[in-house]
Design a protein around this motif. Structure first.
Motif, PDB file in Angstrom:
ATOM      1  N   ILE A 236       0.841  -1.211   0.000  1.00 41.91           N
ATOM      2  CA  ILE A 236       0.000   0.000   0.000  1.00 41.91           C
ATOM      3  C   ILE A 236       0.868   1.251   0.000  1.00 41.91           C
ATOM      4  CG2 ILE A 236      -1.785   1.267   1.255  1.00 41.91           C
ATOM      5  CD1 ILE A 236      -2.663  -1.411   2.453  1.00 41.91           C
ATOM      6  N   CYS A 237       1.921   1.229   0.799  1.00 40.69           N
ATOM      7  CA  CYS A 237       2.837   2.368   0.866  1.00 40.69           C
ATOM      8  C   CYS A 237       3.481   2.632  -0.487  1.00 40.69           C
ATOM      9  CB  CYS A 237       3.899   2.091   1.934  1.00 40.69           C
ATOM     10  SG  CYS A 237       5.084   3.427   2.187  1.00 40.69           S
ATOM     11  N   PHE A 238       3.880   1.567  -1.175  1.00 35.04           N
ATOM     12  CA  PHE A 238       4.505   1.700  -2.494  1.00 35.04           C
ATOM     13  C   PHE A 238       3.544   2.328  -3.496  1.00 35.04           C
ATOM     14  CE2 PHE A 238       5.483  -0.291  -6.680  1.00 35.04           C
ATOM     15  CZ  PHE A 238       6.685   0.357  -6.910  1.00 35.04           C
ATOM     16  N   ILE A 239       2.288   1.884  -3.464  1.00 36.70           N
ATOM     17  CA  ILE A 239       1.272   2.455  -4.354  1.00 36.70           C
ATOM     18  C   ILE A 239       1.076   3.944  -4.054  1.00 36.70           C
ATOM     19  CG2 ILE A 239      -1.182   2.402  -4.972  1.00 36.70           C
ATOM     20  CD1 ILE A 239      -1.096  -0.629  -4.447  1.00 36.70           C
TER      21      ILE A 239
ATOM     22  N   VAL B 211       1.655   9.814  -5.452  1.00 33.18           N
ATOM     23  CA  VAL B 211       2.147  11.173  -5.189  1.00 33.18           C
ATOM     24  C   VAL B 211       3.182  11.577  -6.236  1.00 33.18           C
ATOM     25  CG1 VAL B 211       3.402  12.628  -3.554  1.00 33.18           C
ATOM     26  CG2 VAL B 211       1.658  11.049  -2.723  1.00 33.18           C
ATOM     27  N   SER B 212       4.053  10.642  -6.605  1.00 31.39           N
ATOM     28  CA  SER B 212       5.100  10.932  -7.588  1.00 31.39           C
ATOM     29  C   SER B 212       4.503  11.251  -8.957  1.00 31.39           C
ATOM     30  CB  SER B 212       6.055   9.736  -7.699  1.00 31.39           C
ATOM     31  OG  SER B 212       6.662   9.456  -6.457  1.00 31.39           O
TER      32      SER B 212
ATOM     33  N   PRO C   2       4.071  16.149 -10.370  1.00 31.32           N
ATOM     34  CA  PRO C   2       4.496  16.874 -11.577  1.00 31.32           C
ATOM     35  C   PRO C   2       3.358  17.197 -12.535  1.00 31.32           C
ATOM     36  CG  PRO C   2       5.164  14.569 -11.682  1.00 31.32           C
ATOM     37  CD  PRO C   2       4.643  14.792 -10.302  1.00 31.32           C
ATOM     38  N   LEU C   3       2.274  16.430 -12.472  1.00 28.07           N
ATOM     39  CA  LEU C   3       1.147  16.689 -13.374  1.00 28.07           C
ATOM     40  C   LEU C   3       0.394  17.965 -13.014  1.00 28.07           C
ATOM     41  CD1 LEU C   3      -0.352  13.104 -13.896  1.00 28.07           C
ATOM     42  CD2 LEU C   3       0.968  14.473 -15.523  1.00 28.07           C
ATOM     43  N   ILE C   4       0.269  18.239 -11.718  1.00 28.49           N
ATOM     44  CA  ILE C   4      -0.501  19.416 -11.294  1.00 28.49           C
ATOM     45  C   ILE C   4       0.385  20.634 -11.085  1.00 28.49           C
ATOM     46  CG2 ILE C   4      -2.265  17.993 -10.190  1.00 28.49           C
ATOM     47  CD1 ILE C   4      -0.999  18.682  -7.514  1.00 28.49           C
ATOM     48  N   ASN C   5       1.703  20.419 -11.045  1.00 30.58           N
ATOM     49  CA  ASN C   5       2.635  21.526 -10.835  1.00 30.58           C
ATOM     50  C   ASN C   5       3.615  21.596 -12.005  1.00 30.58           C
ATOM     51  OD1 ASN C   5       1.908  22.478  -8.052  1.00 30.58           O
ATOM     52  ND2 ASN C   5       2.410  20.359  -7.555  1.00 30.58           N
ATOM     53  N   PRO C   6       3.380  22.449 -12.980  1.00 33.28           N
ATOM     54  CA  PRO C   6       4.277  22.538 -14.138  1.00 33.28           C
ATOM     55  C   PRO C   6       5.732  22.807 -13.759  1.00 33.28           C
ATOM     56  CG  PRO C   6       2.259  23.761 -14.534  1.00 33.28           C
ATOM     57  CD  PRO C   6       2.229  23.356 -13.098  1.00 33.28           C
ATOM     58  N   ALA C   7       5.937  23.616 -12.709  1.00 39.09           N
ATOM     59  CA  ALA C   7       7.304  23.922 -12.285  1.00 39.09           C
ATOM     60  C   ALA C   7       8.009  22.666 -11.791  1.00 39.09           C
ATOM     61  CB  ALA C   7       7.287  24.988 -11.187  1.00 39.09           C
TER      62      ALA C   7
ATOM     63  N   ILE D  30      15.744   0.049   6.021  1.00 38.91           N
ATOM     64  CA  ILE D  30      15.370   0.335   4.636  1.00 38.91           C
ATOM     65  C   ILE D  30      14.150   1.245   4.587  1.00 38.91           C
ATOM     66  CG2 ILE D  30      14.507  -0.698   2.502  1.00 38.91           C
ATOM     67  CD1 ILE D  30      16.258  -3.126   3.116  1.00 38.91           C
ATOM     68  N   ALA D  31      13.193   1.035   5.511  1.00 39.70           N
ATOM     69  CA  ALA D  31      12.023   1.927   5.578  1.00 39.70           C
ATOM     70  C   ALA D  31      12.457   3.355   5.868  1.00 39.70           C
ATOM     71  CB  ALA D  31      11.050   1.429   6.646  1.00 39.70           C
ATOM     72  N   VAL D  32      13.438   3.529   6.750  1.00 40.07           N
ATOM     73  CA  VAL D  32      13.982   4.854   7.041  1.00 40.07           C
ATOM     74  C   VAL D  32      14.584   5.463   5.774  1.00 40.07           C
ATOM     75  CG1 VAL D  32      15.799   6.100   8.293  1.00 40.07           C
ATOM     76  CG2 VAL D  32      14.394   4.406   9.491  1.00 40.07           C
ATOM     77  N   ALA D  33      15.328   4.653   5.012  1.00 41.08           N
ATOM     78  CA  ALA D  33      15.933   5.136   3.770  1.00 41.08           C
ATOM     79  C   ALA D  33      14.854   5.545   2.758  1.00 41.08           C
ATOM     80  CB  ALA D  33      16.830   4.053   3.170  1.00 41.08           C
ATOM     81  N   ILE D  34      13.768   4.781   2.678  1.00 39.01           N
ATOM     82  CA  ILE D  34      12.668   5.105   1.760  1.00 39.01           C
ATOM     83  C   ILE D  34      12.025   6.433   2.163  1.00 39.01           C
ATOM     84  CG2 ILE D  34      10.346   4.422   1.042  1.00 39.01           C
ATOM     85  CD1 ILE D  34      11.331   1.497   1.179  1.00 39.01           C
ATOM     86  N   PHE D  35      11.779   6.602   3.466  1.00 41.65           N
ATOM     87  CA  PHE D  35      11.219   7.868   3.950  1.00 41.65           C
ATOM     88  C   PHE D  35      12.135   9.036   3.572  1.00 41.65           C
ATOM     89  CE2 PHE D  35       7.726   7.449   7.281  1.00 41.65           C
ATOM     90  CZ  PHE D  35       7.244   6.261   6.748  1.00 41.65           C
ATOM     91  N   ALA D  36      13.443   8.850   3.746  1.00 41.81           N
ATOM     92  CA  ALA D  36      14.400   9.912   3.452  1.00 41.81           C
ATOM     93  C   ALA D  36      14.407  10.251   1.960  1.00 41.81           C
ATOM     94  CB  ALA D  36      15.801   9.507   3.915  1.00 41.81           C
ATOM     95  N   LEU D  37      14.364   9.234   1.106  1.00 37.56           N
ATOM     96  CA  LEU D  37      14.356   9.462  -0.338  1.00 37.56           C
ATOM     97  C   LEU D  37      13.088  10.198  -0.782  1.00 37.56           C
ATOM     98  CD1 LEU D  37      15.727   6.039  -1.636  1.00 37.56           C
ATOM     99  CD2 LEU D  37      16.888   8.250  -1.763  1.00 37.56           C
ATOM    100  N   CYS D  38      11.943   9.781  -0.232  1.00 35.47           N
ATOM    101  CA  CYS D  38      10.677  10.440  -0.579  1.00 35.47           C
ATOM    102  C   CYS D  38      10.675  11.895  -0.115  1.00 35.47           C
ATOM    103  CB  CYS D  38       9.503   9.685   0.040  1.00 35.47           C
ATOM    104  SG  CYS D  38       9.235   8.040  -0.650  1.00 35.47           S
TER     105      CYS D  38
END
Length: 332
Positions: free
Chosen positions: A193-196, A201-202, A206-211, A260-268
């Motif tokens: 669910i988190c991955f989805i 969000v990803s 970019p679709l709603i924010n042209p910048a 790894i979850a911490v790393a994923i949070f940091a990357l996001c």
């Protein structure tokens, strides 16, 4: 000491650091609360014990982040909390409910313990969802449209799932026996669910924010940023595969899902920060437009130089003291 623009960057970096640590540290204990089983007394006690020494101090980072926003970027603080007044009120009420339930579940009559477990679980879920809703509204630029509200509600469930995911990974690391097996199953399900949610969000951002679209897909910037989502995907995949091998003999590798979850949070978080910088209110206010006077920031910086290392030192010390598998919960 520093120029005005440099001071603004320093303070927004400190605020971002505090928000990231809050999302990770309070995220896992909110996740544990969300996952709290209401019918399994022993398991619920063990789960509460796993966060007992840390949960209250974890919220310090939220206080620091909001304080920095108020002091260093007062115009942004006013704008953001004017738009997010109701979800902020819900967040505060939820955190209060958690604090009350944490103590009352142990001190109230035995017959009332199940009720306080429910309050703790509901408080954790509402706190996570209110944060997710605020994140969704922030990403949507605080638009008052049906699409913005729908996305914010989706974001609310996504953040709750993300917190449940890191909370499950925390339990995999901190517990043993049947509860650890259950935590592994929780981590597998919430990880999907988190991955989805991350993909949603990803894609929407970019679709709603042209910048934002221009930032991510301008050549050659996209070449440097492409490894970020790929690495994130690889971490999700590796964790799912690793969870299938847990629990392992001698509890080998039980810490990997949480790290790894911490790393994923940091990357996001880095991805979101890169998307909106230098805007502190998307499309409306930059950090330089909303920053306090340089003289004020220079004075406040000395306080931050003292306070932030103290909080970090206390956090590291507390985790060092209470590291290892969870013990029976006690109240003093």
């Amino acid at each position: 000491m520093f120029e005005a623009n440099t001071l603004a960057v320093i303070f927004v970096s400190l605020m971002g650091f505090a928000i990231l640590l809050y999302a990770i540290l309070d995220g896992y204990d909110l996740g544990v609360g969300i996952l709290l089983p209401l019918e399994q007394k022993d398991d619920s006690d063990t789960m509460i014990a796993s966060i007992g020494p840390f949960w209250d101090a974890n919220e310090t980072w939220l206080v620091l982040a909001v304080g920095l926003l108020l002091i260093a970027f007062p115009f942004a603080h006013s704008y953001i909390f004017k738009e997010l007044y109701l979800p902020t009120a819900l967040l505060l009420i939820s955190l209060i409910l958690r604090g009350i339930a944490f103590d009352f579940r142990a001190k109230a009559a035995f017959s009332h313990k199940a009720t306080w477990n429910k309050v703790f679980k509901v408080g954790s879920l509402l706190a996570a969802m209110s944060q997710g809703y605020m994140l969704g509204m922030y990403v949507m630029g605080f638009e008052s449209t049906l699409a913005a509200y729908a996305f914010s509600l989706l974001s609310a469930f996504g953040v709750a799932a993300a917190y449940a995911y890191i909370g499950a990974c925390w339990l995999v690391m901190k517990t043993e026996g049947t509860l650890q097996v259950q935590a592994v199953n929780w981590a597998k399900k919430t990880g999907v669910i988190c991955f989805i949610g991350v993909i949603a969000v990803s894609a929407v951002n970019p679709l709603i924010n042209p910048a934002v679209y221009t930032k991510w897909f301008a050549w050659p910037t996209t070449l440097y940023l492409l490894p970020l989502p790929l690495f994130c995907f690889a971490l999700f995949t590796y964790t799912q595969l690793h969870l299938k091998k847990l629990p392992a003999k001698n509890d080998k590798g039980c810490w990997q899902p949480f790290v790894i979850a911490v790393a994923i949070f940091a990357l996001c978080f880095f991805g979101l920060a890169f998307s909106f910088f230098p805007y502190i209110v998307p499309g409306k206010l930059t950090i330089w437009e909303s920053a306090s006077a340089p003289e004020s920031l220079s004075f406040i910086l000395w306080g931050a130089i003292i306070v932030v290392p103290v909080i970090i030192s206390y956090t590291v010390f507390s985790y060092r003291v209470f590291w290892g598998k969870v013990r029976e919960l006690t109240y003093h």
